[in-house]
Write an enzyme that holds these catalytic residues in place. Sequence first.
Site, PDB file in Angstrom:
ATOM      1  N   PHE A 122       0.864  -1.182   0.000  1.00  0.00           N
ATOM      2  CA  PHE A 122       0.000   0.000   0.000  1.00  0.00           C
ATOM      3  C   PHE A 122       0.897   1.226   0.000  1.00  0.00           C
ATOM      4  O   PHE A 122       1.558   1.512   1.002  1.00  0.00           O
ATOM      5  CB  PHE A 122      -0.881  -0.054   1.242  1.00  0.00           C
ATOM      6  N   PRO A 127       7.929  11.003   2.086  1.00  0.00           N
ATOM      7  CA  PRO A 127       8.826  11.658   3.040  1.00  0.00           C
ATOM      8  C   PRO A 127       8.286  12.975   3.590  1.00  0.00           C
ATOM      9  O   PRO A 127       8.513  13.302   4.751  1.00  0.00           O
ATOM     10  CB  PRO A 127      10.107  11.878   2.216  1.00  0.00           C
ATOM     11  N   ILE A 156       7.011   2.054   3.173  1.00  0.00           N
ATOM     12  CA  ILE A 156       6.039   1.192   2.503  1.00  0.00           C
ATOM     13  C   ILE A 156       6.341  -0.269   2.853  1.00  0.00           C
ATOM     14  O   ILE A 156       7.340  -0.840   2.405  1.00  0.00           O
ATOM     15  CB  ILE A 156       6.051   1.406   0.979  1.00  0.00           C
ATOM     16  N   GLN A 277       1.440  -6.855  46.928  1.00  0.00           N
ATOM     17  CA  GLN A 277       0.376  -5.940  46.503  1.00  0.00           C
ATOM     18  C   GLN A 277       0.787  -5.102  45.292  1.00  0.00           C
ATOM     19  O   GLN A 277      -0.031  -4.843  44.401  1.00  0.00           O
ATOM     20  CB  GLN A 277      -0.011  -5.026  47.661  1.00  0.00           C
ATOM     21  N   GLU A 361      -0.694   3.913  10.468  1.00  0.00           N
ATOM     22  CA  GLU A 361      -2.132   4.098  10.217  1.00  0.00           C
ATOM     23  C   GLU A 361      -2.652   5.369  10.877  1.00  0.00           C
ATOM     24  O   GLU A 361      -3.815   5.483  11.242  1.00  0.00           O
ATOM     25  CB  GLU A 361      -2.968   2.908  10.706  1.00  0.00           C
TER      26      GLU A 361
END
Length: 381
Positions: A122, A127, A156, A277, A361
């Site tokens: 895709f 840049p 890519i 704990q 993304e």
Amino acid sequence: MNFAIDATELAIVDSAERVCRDVLAANAQRYDEEESFCAESLQALGELGFMGINLPETYGGFGIGSLAMSRVVEAVSAACASTASALTAHFLATDSILIGGSEAQRQEWLPRCASGELLGAFGLTEPAAGSNPADMRTRAVPEEGGWRIRGSKHYITNAREADFIVLYAKTDPEAGARGISAFMIPRGTAGVTFANPEKTMGLRGSTIYELALDCWLPADALLGEENQGFRTAMEVLDRGRVEVAAMSLGVARAAMEYALKWVDERQIGPKPLSAYQGTQWRIADMHAQFQAARLLTQQAAARRDSGERFSLESATAKLFAAEACGFITDAALQLHGGYGYIRDLPLERFVRDARILRIFEGTSEVQKIIISRAVLDAARH
């Protein structure tokens, strides 16, 4: 919302879990150490049809919903995040064809992508145009009955290994985002050159490249209609963000599984680490973050399955799940102390692999812009 999947989808998820456990997990550390492309793992997925889980049965896919698909991506990422990265990059390419291509292009390309015969890439980021694709400088100009493409792309995934690249370029530079088109660039196209693979912090079995373009393409290389590429890319990224959220769940799940086992086995003085704990509170925080991320991812997947617009849900899931994954992997390493920092255990790999999830993304900051715009717009109406 109903987050259940049907019996057929559950069988597919179970099959994915098996191949991830038996094949992908065994290769993950080697890919990372050798910085070698995850070809064998993708082949194993392709042989079982998982390269097409995002596609309808019409084009050779399984025809499953996004809820089931997210669980498959989570399983792949839990076993080998590099393979999940290469796989979901392939989905970005095939989603581009599915959403933006003509019926003839879908029939030509998608069945072979679903079977694993072809691997896609895709090509959107440049840049000087990362967070805002509308700023891209790559140009496509009509020439000799086809198109002359000039420009460059960066980061890519799969680019040199791929059998084709779905590449986005400006066909009307004066129109901004409305002047972008998508093109199919098959492997071996003259005038496409690749730099050496980038040396990355994580996901070292999923290679990324910068490429330079000065190539001619025939007229039918245009994917779908001219100047419709930006709309296609944005729809593809909405889908891809659900997959990044699922990837985040996978890496976080793997880190949590290691941590839960470790704190019960590791003795600190007279008691196991889990008896303290401080450890219990850290585990509780990890669990809460993971469950919230899973619910947001399921909500986004269900919304996608409904056919309604899901940009807000996908951005919210991607933002929260990626940030939660960073927290969970770091906490899991911390629980292991010095053992987590050495490469004999995969904790430091989980931390490195998780870091990119807040960037690709669309960065976490970009997701916040998408979310705030949608929320404010809804409040005004």
